[in-house]
Scaffold this motif. Structure first.
Motif, PDB file in Angstrom:
ATOM      1  N   HIS A   9       2.190   3.189  -2.286  1.00 16.95           N
ATOM      2  CA  HIS A   9       2.165   4.225  -3.314  1.00 16.95           C
ATOM      3  C   HIS A   9       0.927   5.106  -3.164  1.00 16.95           C
ATOM      4  O   HIS A   9      -0.013   4.773  -2.466  1.00 16.95           O
ATOM      5  CB  HIS A   9       2.242   3.616  -4.716  1.00 16.95           C
ATOM      6  CG  HIS A   9       1.032   2.837  -5.134  1.00 16.95           C
ATOM      7  ND1 HIS A   9      -0.153   3.433  -5.467  1.00 16.95           N
ATOM      8  CD2 HIS A   9       0.832   1.506  -5.282  1.00 16.95           C
ATOM      9  CE1 HIS A   9      -1.034   2.515  -5.802  1.00 16.95           C
ATOM     10  NE2 HIS A   9      -0.466   1.328  -5.690  1.00 16.95           N
ATOM     11  N   GLU A  10       0.970   6.258  -3.843  1.00 13.41           N
ATOM     12  CA  GLU A  10      -0.120   7.223  -3.723  1.00 13.41           C
ATOM     13  C   GLU A  10      -0.793   7.481  -5.068  1.00 13.41           C
ATOM     14  O   GLU A  10      -1.239   8.586  -5.340  1.00 13.41           O
ATOM     15  CB  GLU A  10       0.434   8.534  -3.149  1.00 13.41           C
ATOM     16  CG  GLU A  10       0.991   8.374  -1.752  1.00 13.41           C
ATOM     17  CD  GLU A  10       1.535   9.671  -1.196  1.00 13.41           C
ATOM     18  OE1 GLU A  10       1.316  10.737  -1.798  1.00 13.41           O
ATOM     19  OE2 GLU A  10       2.184   9.616  -0.149  1.00 13.41           O
ATOM     20  N   VAL A  11      -0.877   6.463  -5.908  1.00 12.31           N
ATOM     21  CA  VAL A  11      -1.526   6.613  -7.208  1.00 12.31           C
ATOM     22  C   VAL A  11      -2.990   6.216  -7.036  1.00 12.31           C
ATOM     23  O   VAL A  11      -3.318   5.045  -6.890  1.00 12.31           O
ATOM     24  CB  VAL A  11      -0.838   5.751  -8.281  1.00 12.31           C
ATOM     25  CG1 VAL A  11      -1.524   5.924  -9.620  1.00 12.31           C
ATOM     26  CG2 VAL A  11       0.645   6.123  -8.385  1.00 12.31           C
ATOM     27  N   ASP A  12      -3.873   7.216  -7.026  1.00 14.90           N
ATOM     28  CA  ASP A  12      -5.300   6.982  -6.795  1.00 14.90           C
ATOM     29  C   ASP A  12      -5.880   5.997  -7.798  1.00 14.90           C
ATOM     30  O   ASP A  12      -5.666   6.124  -8.998  1.00 14.90           O
ATOM     31  CB  ASP A  12      -6.085   8.295  -6.877  1.00 14.90           C
ATOM     32  CG  ASP A  12      -5.813   9.215  -5.710  1.00 14.90           C
ATOM     33  OD1 ASP A  12      -5.343   8.723  -4.662  1.00 14.90           O
ATOM     34  OD2 ASP A  12      -6.063  10.426  -5.839  1.00 14.90           O
ATOM     35  N   GLY A  13      -6.636   5.037  -7.301  1.00 16.86           N
ATOM     36  CA  GLY A  13      -7.325   4.083  -8.152  1.00 16.86           C
ATOM     37  C   GLY A  13      -6.469   2.950  -8.669  1.00 16.86           C
ATOM     38  O   GLY A  13      -6.985   2.025  -9.287  1.00 16.86           O
ATOM     39  N   TYR A  51       2.148   1.629 -12.652  1.00 17.26           N
ATOM     40  CA  TYR A  51       0.917   1.414 -11.894  1.00 17.26           C
ATOM     41  C   TYR A  51      -0.250   1.266 -12.861  1.00 17.26           C
ATOM     42  O   TYR A  51      -0.300   1.938 -13.891  1.00 17.26           O
ATOM     43  CB  TYR A  51       0.649   2.602 -10.967  1.00 17.26           C
ATOM     44  CG  TYR A  51       1.801   2.932 -10.056  1.00 17.26           C
ATOM     45  CD1 TYR A  51       1.966   2.274  -8.843  1.00 17.26           C
ATOM     46  CD2 TYR A  51       2.744   3.893 -10.428  1.00 17.26           C
ATOM     47  CE1 TYR A  51       3.032   2.574  -8.018  1.00 17.26           C
ATOM     48  CE2 TYR A  51       3.810   4.192  -9.597  1.00 17.26           C
ATOM     49  CZ  TYR A  51       3.953   3.524  -8.400  1.00 17.26           C
ATOM     50  OH  TYR A  51       5.017   3.818  -7.582  1.00 17.26           O
ATOM     51  N   SER A  74      -4.026  -0.392  -8.561  1.00 18.57           N
ATOM     52  CA  SER A  74      -3.880  -1.613  -7.780  1.00 18.57           C
ATOM     53  C   SER A  74      -2.692  -1.476  -6.830  1.00 18.57           C
ATOM     54  O   SER A  74      -1.718  -0.786  -7.144  1.00 18.57           O
ATOM     55  CB  SER A  74      -3.630  -2.787  -8.732  1.00 18.57           C
ATOM     56  OG  SER A  74      -3.226  -3.928  -8.021  1.00 18.57           O
ATOM     57  N   ASP A  99       0.811  -1.212   0.000  1.00 19.46           N
ATOM     58  CA  ASP A  99       0.000   0.000   0.000  1.00 19.46           C
ATOM     59  C   ASP A  99       0.847   1.266   0.000  1.00 19.46           C
ATOM     60  O   ASP A  99       0.343   2.344   0.265  1.00 19.46           O
ATOM     61  CB  ASP A  99      -0.919   0.011   1.228  1.00 19.46           C
ATOM     62  CG  ASP A  99      -1.909  -1.144   1.192  1.00 19.46           C
ATOM     63  OD1 ASP A  99      -2.306  -1.525   0.076  1.00 19.46           O
ATOM     64  OD2 ASP A  99      -2.260  -1.657   2.271  1.00 19.46           O
ATOM     65  N   ASN A 129      -4.750  -0.251 -13.076  1.00 15.07           N
ATOM     66  CA  ASN A 129      -5.924  -0.725 -12.343  1.00 15.07           C
ATOM     67  C   ASN A 129      -5.837  -2.228 -12.129  1.00 15.07           C
ATOM     68  O   ASN A 129      -5.226  -2.951 -12.915  1.00 15.07           O
ATOM     69  CB  ASN A 129      -7.201  -0.404 -13.128  1.00 15.07           C
ATOM     70  CG  ASN A 129      -7.460   1.079 -13.207  1.00 15.07           C
ATOM     71  OD1 ASN A 129      -7.049   1.834 -12.334  1.00 15.07           O
ATOM     72  ND2 ASN A 129      -8.124   1.506 -14.253  1.00 15.07           N
TER      73      ASN A 129
END
Length: 196
Positions: free
Chosen positions: A139-143, A165, A145, A137, A167
């Protein structure tokens, strides 16, 4: 912790610092509009970033500081670029360059160790470069995986860290992600080679 592992940890940490970076006109002035959106000059020109096939550099993301640089790439059509095929998988790729005195290339073991506490799901070597698929968990890439790919290489005194990164369920999270990063690394290393 060896020198490379500590530098790799700095690459990961610098991803979080990019919002404080000041943009510089880092996109290359290439011959064609397509080349302009698929290339960027990082680290005072020491890293000539070349996007993998089907991806473009997000000009708004490019940041250059004295000791580190950052750029983000995405599928060209997702960035509103016309004239590119949408045949590649949707993904976000980050590139971070950090100054280093260590000229040794990163290894799979070193890259996996630097990613702790993330779980290593896959590790491989392509063209002498390490690639690891991680789950965590951090990373801070919204949406996106929690699974993602990472790689790294050293060129012209810069440790260049790559991350991809996508989905959940995207083919870019399987072996295809390593191929995309391998394409980026190969093109960037060739373009960054200083010719005598």
């Amino acid at each position: 912790m060896n020198t490379w592992t500590s530098k790799a940890a700095m690459v990961g940490a610098s991803l979080a610092l990019t919002s404080a970076c000041q943009p510089i006109g880092a996109l290359s002035f290439a011959a064609t509009p397509k080349e302009q959106v698929t290339r960027a000059s990082l680290a005072a020109g020491n890293v000539q970033l070349v996007a993998p096939f089907g991806y473009c550099v997000d000009e708004r993301s490019v940041r250059v500081r004295a000791t580190e640089s950052f750029a983000m790439l995405a599928r060209c059509d997702a960035l509103g670029m016309r004239g590119f095929s949408a045949s590649q998988d949707l993904a976000v790729i980050t590139v971070t360059a950090v100054s280093t005195d260590d000229t040794s290339q990163p290894t799979v073991k070193g890259l996996a160790t630097s990613a702790a506490p993330a779980t290593v799901l896959d590790q491989q070597t392509r063209g002498g470069l390490p690639f690891v698929r991680l789950k965590g968990d951090g990373h801070e890439v919204d949406g996106a995986s929690p699974e993602h790919w990472r790689s790294a290489f050293v060129v012209n005194g810069q440790l260049v860290g790559l991350a991809l990164y996508a989905n959940a369920g995207s083919p870019a999270l399987n072996n295809k992600g390593a191929l995309i990063l391998s394409d980026l690394a190969d093109k960037t290393r060739k373009a960054s080679t200083i010719k005598p």
